[in-house]
Design a protein around this motif. Structure first.
Motif, PDB file in Angstrom:
ATOM      1  N   GLY A   4      36.670   7.375  39.999  1.00  0.00           N
ATOM      2  CA  GLY A   4      35.368   7.990  39.769  1.00  0.00           C
ATOM      3  C   GLY A   4      34.903   8.726  40.992  1.00  0.00           C
ATOM      4  O   GLY A   4      35.666   9.151  41.834  1.00  0.00           O
ATOM      5  N   GLY A   5      33.561   8.861  41.154  1.00  0.00           N
ATOM      6  CA  GLY A   5      33.014   9.586  42.286  1.00  0.00           C
ATOM      7  C   GLY A   5      32.362  10.866  41.843  1.00  0.00           C
ATOM      8  O   GLY A   5      32.347  11.198  40.678  1.00  0.00           O
ATOM      9  N   THR A   6      31.816  11.591  42.811  1.00  0.00           N
ATOM     10  CA  THR A   6      31.135  12.830  42.496  1.00  0.00           C
ATOM     11  C   THR A   6      31.632  13.929  43.406  1.00  0.00           C
ATOM     12  O   THR A   6      32.213  13.689  44.453  1.00  0.00           O
ATOM     13  CB  THR A   6      29.606  12.688  42.672  1.00  0.00           C
ATOM     14  N   ALA A   7      31.377  15.149  42.996  1.00  0.00           N
ATOM     15  CA  ALA A   7      31.771  16.312  43.791  1.00  0.00           C
ATOM     16  C   ALA A   7      30.793  17.425  43.526  1.00  0.00           C
ATOM     17  O   ALA A   7      30.159  17.475  42.493  1.00  0.00           O
ATOM     18  CB  ALA A   7      33.184  16.755  43.421  1.00  0.00           C
ATOM     19  N   SER A   8      30.660  18.299  44.484  1.00  0.00           N
ATOM     20  CA  SER A   8      29.853  19.492  44.282  1.00  0.00           C
ATOM     21  C   SER A   8      30.652  20.509  43.484  1.00  0.00           C
ATOM     22  O   SER A   8      31.880  20.544  43.553  1.00  0.00           O
ATOM     23  CB  SER A   8      29.461  20.077  45.645  1.00  0.00           C
ATOM     24  N   LEU A   9      29.928  21.359  42.738  1.00  0.00           N
ATOM     25  CA  LEU A   9      30.632  22.425  42.024  1.00  0.00           C
ATOM     26  C   LEU A   9      31.355  23.352  42.991  1.00  0.00           C
ATOM     27  O   LEU A   9      32.363  23.961  42.628  1.00  0.00           O
ATOM     28  CB  LEU A   9      29.633  23.240  41.194  1.00  0.00           C
ATOM     29  N   THR A  10      30.866  23.461  44.212  1.00  0.00           N
ATOM     30  CA  THR A  10      31.552  24.320  45.186  1.00  0.00           C
ATOM     31  C   THR A  10      32.942  23.784  45.505  1.00  0.00           C
ATOM     32  O   THR A  10      33.837  24.545  45.879  1.00  0.00           O
ATOM     33  CB  THR A  10      30.750  24.425  46.495  1.00  0.00           C
ATOM     34  N   ASP A  11      33.140  22.467  45.341  1.00  0.00           N
ATOM     35  CA  ASP A  11      34.443  21.879  45.639  1.00  0.00           C
ATOM     36  C   ASP A  11      35.494  22.230  44.601  1.00  0.00           C
ATOM     37  O   ASP A  11      36.689  22.022  44.815  1.00  0.00           O
ATOM     38  CB  ASP A  11      34.333  20.349  45.724  1.00  0.00           C
ATOM     39  N   ALA A  12      35.058  22.716  43.444  1.00  0.00           N
ATOM     40  CA  ALA A  12      35.999  23.007  42.362  1.00  0.00           C
ATOM     41  C   ALA A  12      36.703  24.342  42.552  1.00  0.00           C
ATOM     42  O   ALA A  12      37.586  24.689  41.774  1.00  0.00           O
ATOM     43  CB  ALA A  12      35.266  23.001  41.021  1.00  0.00           C
ATOM     44  N   VAL A  13      36.320  25.107  43.570  1.00  0.00           N
ATOM     45  CA  VAL A  13      36.872  26.447  43.780  1.00  0.00           C
ATOM     46  C   VAL A  13      37.253  26.619  45.246  1.00  0.00           C
ATOM     47  O   VAL A  13      36.504  26.240  46.150  1.00  0.00           O
ATOM     48  CB  VAL A  13      35.845  27.534  43.380  1.00  0.00           C
ATOM     49  N   ASP A  14      38.427  27.191  45.478  1.00  0.00           N
ATOM     50  CA  ASP A  14      38.826  27.606  46.822  1.00  0.00           C
ATOM     51  C   ASP A  14      38.184  28.974  47.057  1.00  0.00           C
ATOM     52  O   ASP A  14      38.724  30.016  46.669  1.00  0.00           O
ATOM     53  CB  ASP A  14      40.360  27.688  46.904  1.00  0.00           C
ATOM     54  N   TRP A  15      37.017  28.967  47.683  1.00  0.00           N
ATOM     55  CA  TRP A  15      36.227  30.193  47.793  1.00  0.00           C
ATOM     56  C   TRP A  15      36.863  31.242  48.704  1.00  0.00           C
ATOM     57  O   TRP A  15      36.831  32.432  48.379  1.00  0.00           O
ATOM     58  CB  TRP A  15      34.805  29.860  48.241  1.00  0.00           C
ATOM     59  N   PRO A  16      37.449  30.853  49.839  1.00  0.00           N
ATOM     60  CA  PRO A  16      38.158  31.880  50.621  1.00  0.00           C
ATOM     61  C   PRO A  16      39.274  32.545  49.824  1.00  0.00           C
ATOM     62  O   PRO A  16      39.483  33.757  49.921  1.00  0.00           O
ATOM     63  CB  PRO A  16      38.693  31.089  51.820  1.00  0.00           C
ATOM     64  N   LEU A  17      39.980  31.751  49.016  1.00  0.00           N
ATOM     65  CA  LEU A  17      41.037  32.319  48.181  1.00  0.00           C
ATOM     66  C   LEU A  17      40.439  33.250  47.131  1.00  0.00           C
ATOM     67  O   LEU A  17      40.999  34.327  46.861  1.00  0.00           O
ATOM     68  CB  LEU A  17      41.839  31.212  47.499  1.00  0.00           C
ATOM     69  N   ALA A  18      39.316  32.870  46.533  1.00  0.00           N
ATOM     70  CA  ALA A  18      38.661  33.721  45.537  1.00  0.00           C
ATOM     71  C   ALA A  18      38.315  35.075  46.144  1.00  0.00           C
ATOM     72  O   ALA A  18      38.538  36.128  45.533  1.00  0.00           O
ATOM     73  CB  ALA A  18      37.404  33.039  44.996  1.00  0.00           C
ATOM     74  N   ALA A  19      37.761  35.059  47.364  1.00  0.00           N
ATOM     75  CA  ALA A  19      37.394  36.310  48.023  1.00  0.00           C
ATOM     76  C   ALA A  19      38.626  37.153  48.346  1.00  0.00           C
ATOM     77  O   ALA A  19      38.643  38.368  48.116  1.00  0.00           O
ATOM     78  CB  ALA A  19      36.603  36.012  49.294  1.00  0.00           C
ATOM     79  N   ARG A  20      39.676  36.509  48.865  1.00  0.00           N
ATOM     80  CA  ARG A  20      40.881  37.257  49.231  1.00  0.00           C
ATOM     81  C   ARG A  20      41.581  37.816  48.000  1.00  0.00           C
ATOM     82  O   ARG A  20      41.970  38.992  47.968  1.00  0.00           O
ATOM     83  CB  ARG A  20      41.856  36.356  50.002  1.00  0.00           C
ATOM     84  N   ALA A  21      41.736  36.986  46.968  1.00  0.00           N
ATOM     85  CA  ALA A  21      42.435  37.431  45.763  1.00  0.00           C
ATOM     86  C   ALA A  21      41.670  38.547  45.076  1.00  0.00           C
ATOM     87  O   ALA A  21      42.247  39.556  44.649  1.00  0.00           O
ATOM     88  CB  ALA A  21      42.637  36.249  44.811  1.00  0.00           C
ATOM     89  N   GLY A  22      40.361  38.377  44.947  1.00  0.00           N
ATOM     90  CA  GLY A  22      39.564  39.413  44.303  1.00  0.00           C
ATOM     91  C   GLY A  22      39.597  40.724  45.049  1.00  0.00           C
ATOM     92  O   GLY A  22      39.676  41.802  44.453  1.00  0.00           O
ATOM     93  N   ALA A  23      39.546  40.645  46.386  1.00  0.00           N
ATOM     94  CA  ALA A  23      39.580  41.863  47.200  1.00  0.00           C
ATOM     95  C   ALA A  23      40.911  42.591  47.043  1.00  0.00           C
ATOM     96  O   ALA A  23      40.956  43.828  47.002  1.00  0.00           O
ATOM     97  CB  ALA A  23      39.324  41.519  48.661  1.00  0.00           C
ATOM     98  N   VAL A  24      42.006  41.835  46.953  1.00  0.00           N
ATOM     99  CA  VAL A  24      43.327  42.451  46.781  1.00  0.00           C
ATOM    100  C   VAL A  24      43.478  43.048  45.389  1.00  0.00           C
ATOM    101  O   VAL A  24      44.036  44.142  45.217  1.00  0.00           O
ATOM    102  CB  VAL A  24      44.433  41.404  47.033  1.00  0.00           C
ATOM    103  N   LEU A  25      42.961  42.351  44.372  1.00  0.00           N
ATOM    104  CA  LEU A  25      43.125  42.798  42.992  1.00  0.00           C
ATOM    105  C   LEU A  25      42.194  43.941  42.611  1.00  0.00           C
ATOM    106  O   LEU A  25      42.467  44.667  41.658  1.00  0.00           O
ATOM    107  CB  LEU A  25      42.887  41.617  42.040  1.00  0.00           C
ATOM    108  N   ALA A  26      41.093  44.121  43.322  1.00  0.00           N
ATOM    109  CA  ALA A  26      40.134  45.170  42.974  1.00  0.00           C
ATOM    110  C   ALA A  26      40.761  46.553  43.176  1.00  0.00           C
ATOM    111  O   ALA A  26      41.245  46.857  44.271  1.00  0.00           O
ATOM    112  CB  ALA A  26      38.874  45.036  43.835  1.00  0.00           C
ATOM    113  N   PRO A  27      40.761  47.410  42.150  1.00  0.00           N
ATOM    114  CA  PRO A  27      41.310  48.768  42.315  1.00  0.00           C
ATOM    115  C   PRO A  27      40.527  49.545  43.370  1.00  0.00           C
ATOM    116  O   PRO A  27      39.331  49.315  43.566  1.00  0.00           O
ATOM    117  CB  PRO A  27      41.134  49.393  40.921  1.00  0.00           C
TER     118      PRO A  27
END
Length: 361
Positions: A4-27
């Motif tokens: 069990g336990g709890t987590a923040s919703l921010t923990d469910a996402v690798d945010w640096p990866l989201a920023a890097r991947a999105g920046a690379v994928l954006a035309p």
């Protein structure tokens, strides 16, 4: 984590990866010579500053004590992705951690994998959206920031054959109206943050229920989500299909506020008139026709990302603003910024007279 336990919703996402991947994928966007691009960026920045007094004039609003015009950043699509990844992470920190219960079957090894998957999904979505946004006010950071997406403004101006200077100013009038909304009503940031945070927390709690308890309990929870999904009317945005009735009501309240913000800005960018933007009527006609007849990838993205609902916010909110101004004038409308109690309800957005009766008697 095995028990069990709890987590923040921010923990469910690798945010640096989201920023890097999105920046690379954006035309990259439309091509142009270096000199033309520099001129376009500088003209956008200048238009953002030119828009401020015009917005103050037509709205008859003023910044609250201690507030002032937003910081202006002219960005490319990758820059917009990175800024929005940071904004989403900041907003999700407001979600109570207790809503995101981890089920007993979750292991420590699952969390990094899930965060990577979440980062890639968020990054891909932001990359798709980065091709559509002309401008955006980001009110949730350390200071209000107005983002102007240079390649998108250039692309739409070229596609519609519009006067470049007029179109840049027209876009900036809309975004600076948003800046003044939040500057005149400092309470609005916390109001939206708390409403959105509460909604996200409720949705996260519903989703967490699927991963908790016995196999029978998880099956029943999953079946309930599926039933809610398939029972929604055709055309219901994907994000709404999994919501409970109470969650849909919360979303409707948030949507009413967003409709007010977008509709108010949409009206005010035209109210300035041809003395400020000589080709404003031609711009509005061409822009509305573009909204009404999406084609190709635009049509696909609107269906996948639920952007039809976003466009409806402009239409419904603009009708509300025009209705109030027509019946009672701009001063009566501006009472809406005095406090959360004066915001229109979901029903009042489509009934300006009802809002006037409640607020003005």
């Amino acid at each position: 984590m095995s028990g069990g336990g709890t987590a923040s919703l921010t923990d469910a996402v690798d945010w640096p990866l989201a920023a890097r991947a999105g920046a690379v994928l954006a035309p990259a966007g439309p091509t142009a010579g270096a000199a033309e691009l520099r001129e376009h960026v500088e003209a956008l920045r200048a238009s953002a500053h030119r828009a401020v007094p015009h917005v103050a004039d037509v709205t008859r609003m003023r910044f609250a004590d201690g507030a002032g015009p937003a910081r202006v950043l002219v960005v490319d699509r990758a820059g917009w992705v990175r800024a929005n990844a940071r904004s989403m992470q900041t907003l999700l920190r407001s979600v109570p951690a207790g809503h995101v219960a981890r089920g007993p079957a979750t292991s420590d090894d699952d969390d990094p994998v899930a965060a990577v998957v979440g980062g890639l999904e968020i990054g891909g979505t932001l990359a798709m959206l980065s091709t559509k946004v002309l401008g955006q006010l980001e009110p949730f950071g350390d200071e209000p920031t107005l983002l102007l997406v240079a390649p998108n403004v250039l692309r739409v101006q070229r596609q519609l054959g519009l006067d470049a200077d007029d179109f840049r100013l027209w876009v900036c009038l809309h975004e600076q109206t948003h800046a003044l909304q939040f500057g005149a009503a400092p309470w609005l940031v916390d109001h939206l943050r708390s409403r959105v945070g509460a909604l996200l927390g409720e949705v996260a709690g519903t989703a967490a229920a699927v991963g908790e308890g016995s196999a029978l309990a998880r099956t029943r929870a999953a079946a309930d989500l599926v039933r809610r999904f398939v029972r929604q009317p055709a055309g219901t945005p994907l994000a709404e299909r999994l919501l409970t009735p109470d969650q849909r009501e919360q979303m409707a309240q948030v949507a009413a506020v967003m409709s007010l913000l977008e509709g108010h800005a949409d009206v005010m960018m035209d109210v300035v008139g041809p003395k400020v933007v000589p080709s404003v009527r031609a711009i509005r006609k061409a822009f509305d026709a573009r909204r009404a007849t999406p084609r190709g990838t635009d049509l696909v993205l609107r269906k996948v990302l639920g952007m039809d609902a976003k466009i409806a916010q402009y239409v419904d909110g603009a009708a509300f603003v025009r209705g109030v101004r027509r019946r009672a004038g701009t001063t009566a409308l501006n009472v809406v910024w005095d406090g959360p109690q004066n915001l229109p309800t979901p029903r009042e957005i489509s009934d300006p007279a009802a809002w006037l009766r409640r607020v003005h008697g």
